[in-house]
Design an enzyme around this catalytic site. Structure first.
Site, PDB file in Angstrom:
ATOM      1  N   CYS A 283     -44.040 -22.447  58.181  1.00 13.75           N
ATOM      2  CA  CYS A 283     -43.453 -21.640  59.248  1.00 13.75           C
ATOM      3  C   CYS A 283     -42.417 -20.663  58.690  1.00 13.75           C
ATOM      4  O   CYS A 283     -42.122 -20.664  57.500  1.00 13.75           O
ATOM      5  CB  CYS A 283     -42.800 -22.544  60.292  1.00 13.75           C
ATOM      6  SG  CYS A 283     -43.974 -23.621  61.146  1.00 13.75           S
TER       7      CYS A 283
ATOM      8  N   HIS B 109     -39.253 -20.191  63.998  1.00 16.11           N
ATOM      9  CA  HIS B 109     -38.374 -21.157  64.651  1.00 16.11           C
ATOM     10  C   HIS B 109     -36.992 -21.172  64.005  1.00 16.11           C
ATOM     11  O   HIS B 109     -36.693 -20.411  63.092  1.00 16.11           O
ATOM     12  CB  HIS B 109     -39.001 -22.551  64.662  1.00 16.11           C
ATOM     13  CG  HIS B 109     -39.280 -23.152  63.305  1.00 16.11           C
ATOM     14  ND1 HIS B 109     -38.320 -23.323  62.328  1.00 16.11           N
ATOM     15  CD2 HIS B 109     -40.434 -23.638  62.771  1.00 16.11           C
ATOM     16  CE1 HIS B 109     -38.854 -23.891  61.273  1.00 16.11           C
ATOM     17  NE2 HIS B 109     -40.143 -24.078  61.511  1.00 16.11           N
TER      18      HIS B 109
END
Length: 366
Positions: free
Chosen positions: A169, A161
């Site tokens: 992440c 992202h």
């Protein structure tokens, strides 16, 4: 008493400013709770599109915008590679993107809240793309995959992202993920059913394997290297099966694909071509030689994850707030900037475990 038009405008403008601040505050609050895939109400936007510059770069490399795509991620180097099929029919490197932030340390993700970014082989379909992510745009890796689920690993919403904040992440900045998103979305729209993501602890050269030879994750990494080498030597996407509690590559089995990741692998009907097997065997010998020549492997101090040197230099120069404003439209804060500045690869030292969320004063994360 009559009120002027200006009298109405002032409170309305004030309400708009308060509402705007509330939306931003809500976004930051969610950010601190972990990587979340859903979008924020009121922040709906169109998906990132391929720029004319990116299309021109593809044409220069004899790639079509709709040709299949493959992604490789390297934690230690903090880099993400995008590969596309070119006119030769094989994958060729399109571009390497610096990674702004990943969290945890080298090694697979096993437990919800451990801040580990995952390592392994994943497959991303169109439904796993989110143009309205709280982190600008994102795609979900699909962790845990079939093997990880069978092994009892837990966690969710592990993504690639935008921004520069990670709790498991891979954060690429808004600009970086916008281009990556547009590339993979175009390939999926062009007919590719799903694209493969290969997430590695480091570039799996013989020297790097030797450098980490004393790590308890080495057996797992040696399995990952089989898939890494298959792609390196053929420039074709490896077929990934799971059985015997591990990944198995480019193998056809009697009775079809194994259904139980924990059961012993069925008898193999065929494996990769002899030429590829010879190359992989030669690479294995290089690894063994490198390990034999390395007296002891380096141990790194992981305060929490890593950051590409280019972003670390920017963080040192501008500070966390100014840097966040330059790489994220909503100015999401850089996660644990002090840890990002503590480069674990600057030199060998004593390993330090990642602090538990409650010890760091944070909400338990994914």
């Amino acid at each position: 008493m009559m009120l002027s038009t200006a009298s109405f405008r002032r409170p309305v403008a004030t309400l708009k400013r308060v509402a705007s601040k509330s939306v931003i505050a809500a976004a930051v609050a969610v950010l601190l709770s972990g990587c979340v895939a859903d979008g924020l109400d009121g922040l709906s936007k169109s998906a990132p599109q391929l720029s004319s510059k990116t299309i021109a770069e593809m044409r220069k490399k004899k790639m079509s915008p709709t040709s299949p795509v493959l992604v490789r991620i390297f934690k230690q180097e903090s880099e993400l590679e995008v590969w596309k099929v070119d006119a030769s029919g094989q994958y060729a490197l399109f571009k390497t993107y610096p990674m702004c932030r990943w969290s945890g340390k080298l090694g697979p993700k096993m437990t919800n809240g451990d801040r580990q970014a995952p390592e392994g082989f994943y497959h991303v379909s169109a439904g796993m793309l989110n143009p309205n992510s709280q982190y600008y745009a994102s795609f979900n890796l699909g962790y845990p995959n079939r093997l990880e689920s069978a092994l009892g690993y837990s966690g969710d919403a592990l993504m690639v992202h935008g921004a520069c904040s990670s709790s498991g992440c891979y954060a690429m900045t808004d600009q970086g993920v916008g281009e990556i998103y547009a590339i993979v979305q175009k390939a999926l729209a062009g007919g590719q059913e799903r694209f493969q993501v290969q997430a590695y602890p480091f570039r799996m050269t013989a020297d790097n394997m030797a450098l980490h030879k004393d790590d308890p994750n080495l057996p797992f990494w040696r399995t990952l290297k089989q898939g890494y080498d298959a792609f390196e030597f053929t420039r074709r996407q490896p077929k990934v099966s799971v059985c015997g509690r591990r990944y198995v590559f480019n193998t056809e089995f009697e009775g079809g694909e194994p259904t139980d990741p924990l059961a012993a692998c069925p008898p193999a009907m065929s494996t990769a071509d002899p030429g590829l097997m010879a190359k992989i065997e030669a690479e294995n010998k290089k690894v063994e030689t490198a390990m034999a020549l390395t007296k002891s492997s380096a141990v790194f101090a992981y305060v929490d994850g890593g950051m590409h040197p280019s972003f670390r230099a920017l963080l040192k120069k501008n500070g966390a707030n100014k840097m966040a404003a330059s790489i994220s439209g909503i100015k999401y804060p850089v996660s644990r900037p002090d840890a990002a500045l503590a480069d674990p690869y600057a030199g060998p030292s004593i390993w330090k475990p990642v602090a538990k969320p409650e010890e760091a004063g944070a909400t338990p994360e994914r």
